[in-house]
Design a protein around this motif. Structure first.
Motif, PDB file in Angstrom:
ATOM      1  N   ARG A   1      -8.218  -2.202   1.794  1.00  0.00           N
ATOM      2  CA  ARG A   1      -8.429  -2.841   2.945  1.00  0.00           C
ATOM      3  C   ARG A   1      -7.034  -3.974   3.052  1.00  0.00           C
ATOM      4  O   ARG A   1      -6.505  -3.682   4.216  1.00  0.00           O
ATOM      5  N   GLU A   2      -6.589  -4.383   2.122  1.00  0.00           N
ATOM      6  CA  GLU A   2      -5.665  -5.114   1.993  1.00  0.00           C
ATOM      7  C   GLU A   2      -4.238  -4.278   2.484  1.00  0.00           C
ATOM      8  O   GLU A   2      -3.373  -4.605   3.041  1.00  0.00           O
ATOM      9  N   ALA A   3      -4.150  -3.090   1.607  1.00  0.00           N
ATOM     10  CA  ALA A   3      -2.940  -2.043   1.892  1.00  0.00           C
ATOM     11  C   ALA A   3      -2.873  -1.808   3.658  1.00  0.00           C
ATOM     12  O   ALA A   3      -1.847  -1.736   4.135  1.00  0.00           O
ATOM     13  N   ARG A   4      -4.220  -1.352   4.148  1.00  0.00           N
ATOM     14  CA  ARG A   4      -4.327  -1.081   5.695  1.00  0.00           C
ATOM     15  C   ARG A   4      -3.808  -2.247   6.453  1.00  0.00           C
ATOM     16  O   ARG A   4      -3.013  -2.169   7.468  1.00  0.00           O
ATOM     17  N   LYS A   5      -4.165  -3.418   6.073  1.00  0.00           N
ATOM     18  CA  LYS A   5      -3.700  -4.637   6.755  1.00  0.00           C
ATOM     19  C   LYS A   5      -2.404  -4.791   6.783  1.00  0.00           C
ATOM     20  O   LYS A   5      -1.852  -5.150   7.744  1.00  0.00           O
ATOM     21  N   LYS A   6      -1.767  -4.566   5.433  1.00  0.00           N
ATOM     22  CA  LYS A   6      -0.618  -4.907   5.196  1.00  0.00           C
ATOM     23  C   LYS A   6       0.389  -3.771   6.003  1.00  0.00           C
ATOM     24  O   LYS A   6       1.469  -4.114   6.608  1.00  0.00           O
ATOM     25  N   ALA A   7       0.029  -2.493   6.023  1.00  0.00           N
ATOM     26  CA  ALA A   7       0.519  -1.443   6.793  1.00  0.00           C
ATOM     27  C   ALA A   7       0.495  -1.965   8.325  1.00  0.00           C
ATOM     28  O   ALA A   7       1.697  -1.692   9.078  1.00  0.00           O
TER      29      ALA A   7
END
Length: 332
Positions: free
Chosen positions: A296-302
């Protein structure tokens, strides 16, 4: 009192010296006990005590009345003249003296109570004396002492007590005196006042009585010993039974404790195994959760980076459009 005791001792010693061959026969009576068991004396004594109580109550009432007069005079002194006070005090004094004289007449050393007690005692004392004389004569006693007199008796064997014989003698005499019919008088006359006693027979009877007491004592002692032995056996058997029961109970408790320990061990193993499985499953869940959070953090960062890029492109496009407009305006 010491002179009386010394006199008695001298009499006994003289009698011992004079009658050394046949021996001295001695007995005693208890006058107080005899008087307590003579019904006529007790009835007369009860009547006399009742009369004495009546006299005491009469005297007490008169003394209370005089005391009340004194209190009244004390309260009224302030209202009375000296002559009246002296007169009333004199009356109270004479009344009190009369009551004290009356008390002395009733209860003094030579008063009515003392005289009536003496009159009451004299016939009974005469009867006791006559009975003692008859007993001493028939049984050939050398001395008969009075246990209730001033002479101190340090020891008295109950066998030598002839008080009951004296009481029976007084009772028989009373029956003869009170006999009404001819048959009663004849029966009283035929009744022996003091039975004749054969000395040898009396000695044999006394020896037989002592042997009987010794035999009874031996029988009782043997019975007590048997009872004690039986109680000891019963006690030992009970102790053995209690010991066996205690051992059985201990063995039973040990088995139960062994079973409980085994069950506890099994439960502990099960609990340990379940705890390991639960711990592994929790670890997997936690790992999955961490993994999802990371994704989720990765998607948010992207998304943030993409948004930033779009904003920069828009800004750049606006700047270029602004430059074009500025250039067109300058050419005009």
């Amino acid at each position: 009192m010491q002179n009386k005791v010394l006199y008695l001792l001298i009499l006994v010693l003289l009698s011992l010296s004079l009658n050394a061959q046949r021996g001295v026969r001695v007995a005693y009576v208890d006058t107080e006990y005899i008087l307590e068991n003579v019904p006529e004396y007790q009835e007369a004594l009860a009547q006399l005590n009742q009369k004495a109580d009546s006299w005491k109550n009469e005297i007490q009432e008169k003394l209370s009345a005089i005391e009340q007069k004194r209190k009244n005079l004390s309260n009224e002194k302030a209202l009375l003249t000296k002559e009246l006070i002296d007169e009333r005090e004199e009356d109270i004094f004479f009344e009190e003296k009369e009551i004290l004289d009356y008390q002395q007449k009733r209860f003094g050393p030579n008063g009515d109570l003392f005289i009536q007690q003496k009159q009451l005692m004299q016939p009974v004392q005469d009867q006791i004396f006559a009975a003692v004389q008859d007993i001493a004569s028939s049984r050939k006693y050398d001395f008969i002492f009075d246990k209730s007199s001033n002479g101190t008796m340090l020891f008295s064997n109950k066998v030598l007590d002839v008080s009951e014989t004296v009481i029976r003698s007084i009772t028989r005499t009373s029956k003869r005196t009170q006999a009404q019919s001819k048959a009663e008088r004849k029966a009283a006359k035929d009744e022996t006042l003091v039975p004749e006693i054969n000395l040898e027979q009396e000695a044999r009877a006394k020896a037989l009585e002592e042997k009987k007491k010794e035999r009874e004592s031996a029988i009782e002692k043997a019975r007590q010993e048997k009872l004690a032995a039986r109680e000891a056996k019963v006690k030992a058997a009970e102790e053995r039974r209690q010991k066996i029961l205690a051992e059985r109970e201990k063995a039973k408790q040990d088995k139960l404790n062994a079973k409980d320990n085994s069950a506890d061990k099994t439960e502990a193993e099960k609990a340990t195994s379940g705890k390991t499985e639960t711990k592994t499953r929790e670890q997997l869940i936690e790992e999955n959760r961490q993994k999802k959070l990371a994704e989720r953090e990765a998607r948010k960062k992207a998304l943030e980076e993409k948004k930033k890029q779009i904003l920069e492109e828009r800004k750049k496009a606006l700047e270029e459009r602004q430059k074009q407009n500025d250039s067109i305006n300058q050419n005009k």
